[in-house]
Scaffold this active site. Structure first.
Site, mmCIF file in Angstrom:
data_model
loop_
_atom_site.group_PDB
_atom_site.id
_atom_site.type_symbol
_atom_site.label_atom_id
_atom_site.label_comp_id
_atom_site.label_asym_id
_atom_site.label_seq_id
_atom_site.Cartn_x
_atom_site.Cartn_y
_atom_site.Cartn_z
ATOM 1 C CG HIS A 1 6.921 -0.007 10.145
ATOM 2 N ND1 HIS A 1 7.866 -0.784 11.468
ATOM 3 C CD2 HIS A 1 6.423 1.221 10.090
ATOM 4 C CE1 HIS A 1 7.292 0.850 12.300
ATOM 5 N NE2 HIS A 1 6.814 1.384 11.510
ATOM 6 C CG ASP B 1 -0.111 0.036 2.206
ATOM 7 O OD1 ASP B 1 0.874 -0.200 2.582
ATOM 8 O OD2 ASP B 1 -0.704 0.812 3.718
#
Ligand code: BDR
Ligand code: CA
Length: 354
Positions: free
Chosen positions: A267, A21
């Site tokens: 991340h 995303d």
């Protein structure tokens, strides 16, 4: 599977589908992926998450085209998280414009892509990729699990077809980064994550889950991105990295405003890198590269008025359930960051003569 790599040699290629995303740390993951010579990117799935789905698909196309990989298909995901789509949870999804910027690319202004998203949906793309590469496909999810959950509905045997799934998400016994106990990707679509955790319990290799208590240790700094920029010589890749640096400048500012200092927690790229390194050597001792891991039965809280979206690991075995995930508990961040730096500095292999 032996295929010709971009460099022309015969190589064993790793078929991979990345569901993302983008998102700034997703963009770093995409860049890292472009630098891999032994990976066949079967497709990129775009999910809503940091920004709405149409924008993540556009961002993925732009980052790829800018890197010279406009040939890769970008599959648009579902527009809404599962419970918003079926009306069981009415609240509209949140987006992360304060973290990733209104367009999901921070301060970077990417050229509009010349290509358009594929006609094949992200969920169908998961199924097609798994069927085309039975027991070989590595699936990496760096956004919400919506598309993978929908793919499971289309093909319940997906866990047996995919070699292994790597998921960035969750906060286990740890403060959240979204609500007090929730992590962004899981919080965005808790039902999808719950379905994926339970659906993949029957997989030959348990899904690997990288939660924020582990991935927050991986921090990009202005010094490091500047070293990467100055260390690269290819003009096309240098241009790509300049855009990434502009995206990261926004991410630095967000983290500074959030009290972490002028740096950015990355991340997503670690979870992708762990998946690729594991695929290269599944039998390696120590399991997941750069990490300490633990097996646990995991699930997602779907009801709690304060805790909906919290990930729960049954460390004491109270549920009497077999472990269904391998959780990353700790990452040797410096070692991984060094690897990330040298990989991004090297860049993709371009044949500018073509
Ligand atoms: C996750 O949330 C998103 O904002 C990042 O891209 C990452 O995938 C971290 O919680
Ligand atoms: Ca992401």
């Amino acid at each position: 599977m032996t295929r010709q790599s971009p460099g022309g040699e015969n190589r064993t290629m790793i078929p991979l589908l990345l569901d993302c995303d983008p998102g700034i740390d997703d963009a770093v993951a995409l860049g890292y992926l472009m630098c891999q010579e032994d990976v066949e990117v079967v497709g990129i799935a775009a999910s809503g998450g940091n920004v709405p789905t149409a924008q993540t698909a556009l961002n993925a196309l732009s980052w790829l085209e800018l890197a010279g990989r406009g040939d890769l298909p970008v599959h648009p995901g579902a527009e809404l998280p599962l419970a918003a789509a079926d009306g069981t949870f009415g609240a509209p999804p949140l987006y992360a414009d304060t973290t990733h910027g209104p367009s999901g690319t921070g301060h970077a202004v990417l050229p509009s892509p010349r290509t358009t998203p594929s006609d094949i949906s992200a969920a169908e793309a998961w199924v097609d990729a798994a069927r085309a590469h039975p027991n070989e496909l590595i699936g990496v999810v760096t956004g919400p699990c919506t598309n993978l959950a929908l793919a499971l509905e289309l093909e319940p045997d997906l866990p047996q077809l995919i070699k292994r799934v790597f998921i960035m998400g969750g906060a286990f016994n740890y403060r959240g980064n979204t609500k007090p106990t929730t992590e962004w990707n899981i919080d965005h679509d808790p039902e999808a994550a719950a379905r994926v955790f339970s659906g993949f319990a029957s997989a030959q290799h348990r899904p690997v889950v990288g939660p924020i208590e582990a991935t927050e240790a991986i921090v990009m700094t202005p010094d490091r991105i500047s070293r990467i920029l100055h260390g690269t010589s290819d003009p096309q890749w240098h241009n790509w990295l300049e855009h990434l640096a502009e995206a990261l400048r926004f991410y630095f500012e967000f983290h500074a405003a959030d009290g972490h200092g002028y740096l950015a927690q990355l991340h997503d790229p670690y979870v992708l890198a762990a998946g690729l390194q594991w695929a290269r050597n599944p039998a390696c001792t120590g399991g997941i590269p750069w990490a300490k891991t633990a097996l646990a039965a995991v699930d997602v809280e779907l009801q709690g008025s304060l805790t909906r979206g919290e990930t729960v690991a049954d460390w004491l075995g109270r549920w009497g359930a077999a472990p269904n995930a391998e959780l990353i508990r700790h990452v040797q961040a410096e070692d991984f960051l060094h690897h990330l730096e040298t990989t991004l500095m090297k860049g993709p292999t371009y044949d500018h003569a073509r």
